[in-house]
Design a protein around this motif. Structure first.
Motif, PDB file in Angstrom:
ATOM      1  N   SER A 123     -10.911  47.824  31.580  1.00 29.35           N
ATOM      2  CA  SER A 123      -9.809  47.539  32.003  1.00 29.35           C
ATOM      3  C   SER A 123      -9.820  46.303  33.073  1.00 29.35           C
ATOM      4  O   SER A 123     -10.968  45.634  33.435  1.00 29.35           O
TER       5      SER A 123
ATOM      6  N   ALA B  36     -10.919  45.000  23.256  1.00 36.17           N
ATOM      7  CA  ALA B  36      -9.805  45.680  23.864  1.00 36.17           C
ATOM      8  C   ALA B  36      -8.566  45.388  23.482  1.00 36.17           C
ATOM      9  O   ALA B  36      -7.613  46.158  23.916  1.00 36.17           O
TER      10      ALA B  36
ATOM     11  N   ASP C 257     -13.654  57.493  31.999  1.00 33.12           N
ATOM     12  CA  ASP C 257     -12.645  56.535  31.599  1.00 33.12           C
ATOM     13  C   ASP C 257     -13.013  55.144  32.075  1.00 33.12           C
ATOM     14  O   ASP C 257     -13.993  55.268  32.895  1.00 33.12           O
TER      15      ASP C 257
ATOM     16  N   GLU D 271     -17.747  50.549  26.220  1.00 31.70           N
ATOM     17  CA  GLU D 271     -17.093  50.429  24.771  1.00 31.70           C
ATOM     18  C   GLU D 271     -15.950  49.691  25.357  1.00 31.70           C
ATOM     19  O   GLU D 271     -15.099  49.689  26.413  1.00 31.70           O
ATOM     20  N   PRO D 272     -15.058  49.178  24.233  1.00 28.48           N
ATOM     21  CA  PRO D 272     -13.918  48.092  24.600  1.00 28.48           C
ATOM     22  C   PRO D 272     -12.670  49.162  25.033  1.00 28.48           C
ATOM     23  O   PRO D 272     -11.961  48.546  26.045  1.00 28.48           O
ATOM     24  N   SER D 273     -12.760  50.096  24.834  1.00 27.81           N
ATOM     25  CA  SER D 273     -11.678  51.273  25.060  1.00 27.81           C
ATOM     26  C   SER D 273     -11.696  51.556  26.657  1.00 27.81           C
ATOM     27  O   SER D 273     -10.730  52.005  27.193  1.00 27.81           O
ATOM     28  N   LEU D 274     -12.988  51.032  27.200  1.00 27.11           N
ATOM     29  CA  LEU D 274     -13.223  51.494  28.529  1.00 27.11           C
ATOM     30  C   LEU D 274     -13.156  50.268  29.454  1.00 27.11           C
ATOM     31  O   LEU D 274     -13.090  50.201  30.761  1.00 27.11           O
TER      32      LEU D 274
END
Length: 400
Positions: free
Chosen positions: A322, A360, A287, A317-320
């Protein structure tokens, strides 16, 4: 055809409530009433539970009010849901008000609710309040469960109160309360926190020999990995993970991230990369925390790591992405890409990071955590210009 019954509509409300489908659950309740049927306590409890598990106190209380207006008496389940909701929110006062309300209506003692209150105080480290709640629980004739004992043991472990923890565990055993993986985790944390890793490992071995399911032991092994990591013992943390795997206990994301954090603290970029690869081989999905730890390890690492930094950023990836990933990524680019591959490549890597952050949906980074000097160096501009550059490309640098 056969007309839907009270049970049919009740099952429909409950099914939607379990999925958190508020509008559909309410719609099914409206249909139930339109059919001339009266909702049962179980139907209302499903709605209370739906809101309570999502922390929506106002909505849960509204259902309770509707329940009373309909002449349906709240049950122990109703009040239990509310107590757990307030405890999850850290609101001991709200939980106590619900317990008093239940008692005033002749319900109780609510064993689960009292246990949740003890656990809340223990989790917050408020020892006097936790012991008072335990005494209140016993005065009501309710014996502590394994979960309550474990919460208290974890509190004592954090406080380093070994004698008290051993005495409480002896009391737990004398009461015939079976130990769980969380109980073992508390004892492992207690011994490992004091530097007694041999006894911590022995706790794990005894638990497995006593029949504690391997599936319930991940938290306990994680406590050992965490204690090693906190002491900067990367080799010991890695060894604990290998021992965990050898014992047949699945290594989960939390444990892997703890190991990655140990590598990051030590600036062990190669070890972090190896741990990430092993994580994926084990079928555990990394994550954002995993990647921020890898980038932090790269930023602190020594040697020619520019290509490794580039590979890490390209693998995102964009979802990862933060705030931690952005901060660690900027530092890694400034530490390795800039001196080893030059200003143009450093700028290219930062543009990639910013594109990912924008994809993201925008990332917030507190101003005090944003590495503005590193960003300025990697861009070849002033600090103020670097901040403007990042903000113009979608990064939200906030006051907090």
């Amino acid at each position: 055809g056969v007309a839907p019954s009270q049970v049919t509509f009740g099952c429909l409300v409950a099914a939607h409530a379990r999925r958190g489908e508020q509008a559909l659950a309410r719609g099914a309740l409206a249909e139930l009433r339109a059919a001339g049927l009266r909702p049962t306590a179980a139907v209302y409890n499903a709605l209370v539970h739906m809101h309570a598990t999502r922390g929506r106190a106002g909505e849960a209380r509204q259902v309770l009010a509707e329940m009373r207006e309909a002449g349906v008496a709240p049950t122990e389940v109703t009040y239990g849901c509310l107590v757990h909701m307030y405890c999850r929110r850290g609101d001991a006062h709200g939980a106590r008000l619900v317990l008093r309300e239940a008692a005033a209506r002749g319900l109780g003692p609510l064993a689960a609710g009292l246990g949740a209150l003890v656990s809340l105080h223990a989790r917050e480290g408020d020892a006097p309040a936790a012991w008072d709640a335990l005494a209140e629980m016993r005065a009501a004739g309710v014996e502590p469960t394994a979960h309550v004992y474990s919460a208290l043991l974890h509190m004592l472990a954090r406080r380093g109160e070994k004698a008290e923890a051993l005495a409480l565990r002896a009391e737990m055993r004398a009461a015939g309360t079976p130990e769980s993986g969380r109980t073992v985790a508390a004892m492992v944390a207690l011994h490992a926190g004091a530097g007694d890793f041999a006894e911590a490992a022995a706790e794990l071995e005894r638990a497995l020999a006593a029949g504690v399911a391997a599936a319930d032991m991940a938290h306990a092994w994680g406590a050992l990995v965490d204690a090693r990591a906190r002491r900067g013992d990367v080799r010991g943390a890695r060894g604990a993970v290998e021992d965990m795997r050898a014992a047949g206990v699945g290594v989960n994301r939390v444990v892997y991230n703890t190991l990655l954090k140990a590598h990051a603290r030590a600036g062990d970029a190669l070890g972090a990369g190896a741990a990430l690869r092993r994580m994926r081989c084990d079928g555990v999905q990394p994550d954002a925390y995993s990647f921020s730890a890898v980038l932090a390890a790269l930023a602190r690492g020594k040697g020619d790591l520019a290509d490794a930094v580039g590979a890490a950023l390209e693998g995102l990836e964009p979802s990862l992405v933060s705030s931690h990933v952005v901060v660690a990524g900027v530092r890694a680019v400034a530490a390795h890409v800039l001196p080893q591959q030059g200003l143009l490549q450093a700028r290219a890597r930062l543009r990639l990071l910013l594109r990912l952050a924008a994809a993201a949906g925008g990332v917030r980074v507190p101003r005090q955590h944003f590495p503005k000097e590193d960003a300025a160096a990697a861009l070849g501009v002033t600090v103020d210009e670097a901040v403007l550059y990042f903000e113009a490309r979608g990064l939200r640098i906030t006051r907090r």
